[in-house]
Scaffold this active site. Structure first.
Site, PDB file in Angstrom:
ATOM      1  N   GLY A  31       0.841  -1.209   0.000  1.00 41.81           N
ATOM      2  CA  GLY A  31       0.000   0.000   0.000  1.00 41.81           C
ATOM      3  C   GLY A  31       0.867   1.247   0.000  1.00 41.81           C
ATOM      4  O   GLY A  31       1.941   1.278  -0.629  1.00 41.81           O
ATOM      5  N   ILE A  60       2.660   2.749   2.462  1.00 48.18           N
ATOM      6  CA  ILE A  60       4.003   2.606   3.043  1.00 48.18           C
ATOM      7  C   ILE A  60       4.809   1.584   2.249  1.00 48.18           C
ATOM      8  O   ILE A  60       5.987   1.810   1.947  1.00 48.18           O
ATOM      9  CB  ILE A  60       3.950   2.197   4.540  1.00 48.18           C
ATOM     10  CG1 ILE A  60       3.129   3.208   5.352  1.00 48.18           C
ATOM     11  CG2 ILE A  60       5.360   2.097   5.115  1.00 48.18           C
ATOM     12  CD1 ILE A  60       2.974   2.858   6.819  1.00 48.18           C
ATOM     13  N   ASP A  70       1.346  -8.550  -1.744  1.00 49.44           N
ATOM     14  CA  ASP A  70       0.054  -8.035  -1.265  1.00 49.44           C
ATOM     15  C   ASP A  70      -1.020  -9.026  -1.684  1.00 49.44           C
ATOM     16  O   ASP A  70      -0.804  -9.865  -2.570  1.00 49.44           O
ATOM     17  CB  ASP A  70      -0.227  -6.650  -1.885  1.00 49.44           C
ATOM     18  CG  ASP A  70      -1.195  -5.812  -1.058  1.00 49.44           C
ATOM     19  OD1 ASP A  70      -0.754  -4.805  -0.469  1.00 49.44           O
ATOM     20  OD2 ASP A  70      -2.404  -6.175  -0.982  1.00 49.44           O
ATOM     21  N   HIS A 130       3.383   2.882  21.073  1.00 47.69           N
ATOM     22  CA  HIS A 130       3.124   3.830  19.983  1.00 47.69           C
ATOM     23  C   HIS A 130       1.640   4.187  20.011  1.00 47.69           C
ATOM     24  O   HIS A 130       0.844   3.677  19.272  1.00 47.69           O
ATOM     25  CB  HIS A 130       3.493   3.165  18.648  1.00 47.69           C
ATOM     26  CG  HIS A 130       3.262   4.037  17.461  1.00 47.69           C
ATOM     27  ND1 HIS A 130       3.898   5.239  17.273  1.00 47.69           N
ATOM     28  CD2 HIS A 130       2.475   3.871  16.375  1.00 47.69           C
ATOM     29  CE1 HIS A 130       3.499   5.770  16.133  1.00 47.69           C
ATOM     30  NE2 HIS A 130       2.634   4.962  15.575  1.00 47.69           N
TER      31      HIS A 130
HETATM   32  P1  A3D Z   1      -2.500   0.881   3.043  1.00 50.52           P
HETATM   33  O1  A3D Z   1      -2.065   1.865   2.009  1.00 50.52           O
HETATM   34  O2  A3D Z   1      -3.949   0.623   3.201  1.00 50.52           O
HETATM   35  O3  A3D Z   1      -1.746  -0.499   2.724  1.00 50.52           O
HETATM   36  C1  A3D Z   1      -2.010  -1.681   3.396  1.00 50.52           C
HETATM   37  C2  A3D Z   1      -1.901  -2.808   2.396  1.00 50.52           C
HETATM   38  O4  A3D Z   1      -2.045  -4.044   3.083  1.00 50.52           O
HETATM   39  C3  A3D Z   1      -2.981  -2.774   1.312  1.00 50.52           C
HETATM   40  O5  A3D Z   1      -2.371  -2.716   0.019  1.00 50.52           O
HETATM   41  C4  A3D Z   1      -3.737  -4.084   1.510  1.00 50.52           C
HETATM   42  O6  A3D Z   1      -4.179  -4.684   0.292  1.00 50.52           O
HETATM   43  C5  A3D Z   1      -2.680  -4.932   2.193  1.00 50.52           C
HETATM   44  N1  A3D Z   1      -3.215  -6.077   2.925  1.00 50.52           N
HETATM   45  C6  A3D Z   1      -4.366  -6.161   3.640  1.00 50.52           C
HETATM   46  N2  A3D Z   1      -4.490  -7.407   4.146  1.00 50.52           N
HETATM   47  C7  A3D Z   1      -3.386  -8.101   3.765  1.00 50.52           C
HETATM   48  C8  A3D Z   1      -2.938  -9.428   3.978  1.00 50.52           C
HETATM   49  N3  A3D Z   1      -3.643 -10.308   4.703  1.00 50.52           N
HETATM   50  N4  A3D Z   1      -1.758  -9.798   3.434  1.00 50.52           N
HETATM   51  C9  A3D Z   1      -1.025  -8.932   2.689  1.00 50.52           C
HETATM   52  N5  A3D Z   1      -1.416  -7.668   2.433  1.00 50.52           N
HETATM   53  C10 A3D Z   1      -2.580  -7.259   2.975  1.00 50.52           C
HETATM   54  O7  A3D Z   1      -1.923   1.275   4.483  1.00 50.52           O
HETATM   55  P2  A3D Z   1      -0.532   2.017   4.822  1.00 50.52           P
HETATM   56  O8  A3D Z   1       0.548   1.431   3.982  1.00 50.52           O
HETATM   57  O9  A3D Z   1      -0.756   3.486   4.825  1.00 50.52           O
HETATM   58  O10 A3D Z   1      -0.373   1.581   6.359  1.00 50.52           O
HETATM   59  C11 A3D Z   1      -0.115   0.229   6.685  1.00 50.52           C
HETATM   60  C12 A3D Z   1      -0.166   0.006   8.190  1.00 50.52           C
HETATM   61  O11 A3D Z   1       0.860   0.776   8.832  1.00 50.52           O
HETATM   62  C13 A3D Z   1      -1.480   0.426   8.875  1.00 50.52           C
HETATM   63  O12 A3D Z   1      -1.845  -0.537   9.834  1.00 50.52           O
HETATM   64  C14 A3D Z   1      -1.108   1.733   9.559  1.00 50.52           C
HETATM   65  O13 A3D Z   1      -1.924   2.004  10.683  1.00 50.52           O
HETATM   66  C15 A3D Z   1       0.313   1.456   9.956  1.00 50.52           C
HETATM   67  N6  A3D Z   1       1.131   2.631  10.258  1.00 50.52           N
HETATM   68  C16 A3D Z   1       1.973   2.537  11.312  1.00 50.52           C
HETATM   69  C17 A3D Z   1       2.779   3.591  11.650  1.00 50.52           C
HETATM   70  C18 A3D Z   1       3.709   3.469  12.811  1.00 50.52           C
HETATM   71  O14 A3D Z   1       4.424   4.390  13.125  1.00 50.52           O
HETATM   72  C19 A3D Z   1       3.759   2.243  13.577  1.00 50.52           C
HETATM   73  C20 A3D Z   1       2.742   4.775  10.900  1.00 50.52           C
HETATM   74  C21 A3D Z   1       1.869   4.850   9.827  1.00 50.52           C
HETATM   75  C22 A3D Z   1       1.067   3.752   9.509  1.00 50.52           C
END
Ligand code: A3D
Length: 320
Positions: free
Chosen positions: A12, A14, A34, A176
């Protein structure tokens, strides 16, 4: 010698940024995984096509098959859902716990020797669950949060003082979440601790308190602005810093969610602590001494993480 292999579980916001940074820095060959067919393949191809202009040597592959992460040296996990305005990180627990189960099993089967960095929220509980589901040694599984929270703190401080971010060191302890503990005593500008800078008139206690609160709310501030998801540039950069420390055996001193065996009074759980990251993974958790006030805040944060861990156990009785 073959290039290291970096598996990014979740392609996604990140995940895509991680892939781009890993390629630009030539940390190794990248596999983006993914469950959303087309997303990892599309991002991998797009980034690979930036290679001729950037001049990096790294291959990028997108996949929906765990077999493709086989033998990965590093796995960075962002699979799951991010929060939307009005949601807390803890609201993501139920859905992301299921995701950690499938990711943990995928890593266990295909990349059991990897150094695993979890980013999925709620971070401290998810990294704890991921370690159990993957069965990897605790020192090879950690969570990224402290580097990001500290970077936010350092950024705000450098703007307040009008000095280079390079000369501002800071770290943030605890979970966090809203209870995270930005450490004032251990944060410095050119080696001068923040309390001394207040005494020297560089800033006021009120302004410093406002910066501390803005650091705690740093994630929510960006969620509120973006409206469709959470921060991704700085989170990806922070995790890359940790991956690089491992791959290059840098022995970096970085705050991250690590498994504690009694350090800072925490036993048998993951929480944000200062660590040394090198070729052994989390080579050391630094057992710093907190003063009374810091210990109270840290304990409150640890209790909040304990609550999330209990909530995970209530959902899946296989977790212990
Ligand atoms: P996003 O852009 O939605 O990407 C998440 C990806 O995970 C999507 O492409 C989904 O298709 C994929 N996904 C969902 N289920 C599965 C699975 N079972 N197996 C493999 N892939 C799957 O989200 P993002 O990239 O913006 O954020 C990802 C995570 O990081 C979220 O939980 C956020 O809350 C977290 N996050 C943490 C921090 C920290 O500082 C710890 C900061 C920002 C975001």
């Amino acid at each position: 010698m073959a290039r290291p292999k970096i598996a990014l579980i979740g392609a996604g916001q990140i995940g895509g940024t991680l892939a781009h940074l890993a390629a630009l820095k030539e940390l190794g060959d990248v596999v983006l995984f993914d469950i959303a067919e087309g997303t990892p393949q599309g991002k991998a191809l797009d980034i690979a096509e930036s290679g001729p202009s950037e001049g990096f040597d790294a291959t990028l592959k997108g996949t929906t098959d765990y077999a493709d992460i086989a033998g990965a040296d590093v796995c960075i996990v962002t699979a799951g859902v991010p929060r939307k305005p009005g949601m807390s990180r803890d609201d993501l627990l139920g859905i992301n716990l299921k995701v950690m189960k499938s990711v943990g099993e995928g890593i266990k089967e295909n990349a059991p020797d990897a150094f695993v960095i979890c980013i999925t929220n709620p971070l401290d509980a998810m990294v704890w669950a991921l370690q159990q589901y993957s069965g990897l040694p605790a020192e090879k599984v950690c969570g990224m949060a402290g580097v990001l929270d500290s970077a936010r703190f350092r950024h705000f401080l450098s703007v307040e003082f009008g000095v280079s971010m390079k000369d501002v060191t800071a770290f943030v302890l605890g979970g966090h979440g809203d209870t995270m503990v930005p450490s004032v005593r251990y944060s410095t500008v050119g080696g001068i601790p923040l309390p001394d800078l207040v005494e020297m008139g560089w800033t006021t206690q009120e302004k410093l308190d406002a910066i501390l609160q803005r650091t705690r709310d740093g994630g929510a501030e960006i969620v509120g602005l973006l409206k469709t998801g959470s921060a991704f540039y700085a989170p990806a950069t922070s995790a890359i810093e940790m991956a690089e420390a491992y791959l290059k055996d840098q022995k970096r001193v970085l705050p991250c969610a690590a498994y504690c065996n009694g350090e800072i009074g925490v036993d048998g759980m993951y929480v944000g602590v200062p660590t040394v990251i090198g070729a052994g993974g989390i080579e050391k958790v630094i057992d710093i001494k907190l003063n009374k006030e810091e210990q109270v805040m840290f304990d409150k944060s640890v209790d909040a993480v304990k609550g999330l861990v209990e909530a995970c156990k209530a959902i899946d009785s296989n977790l212990v």
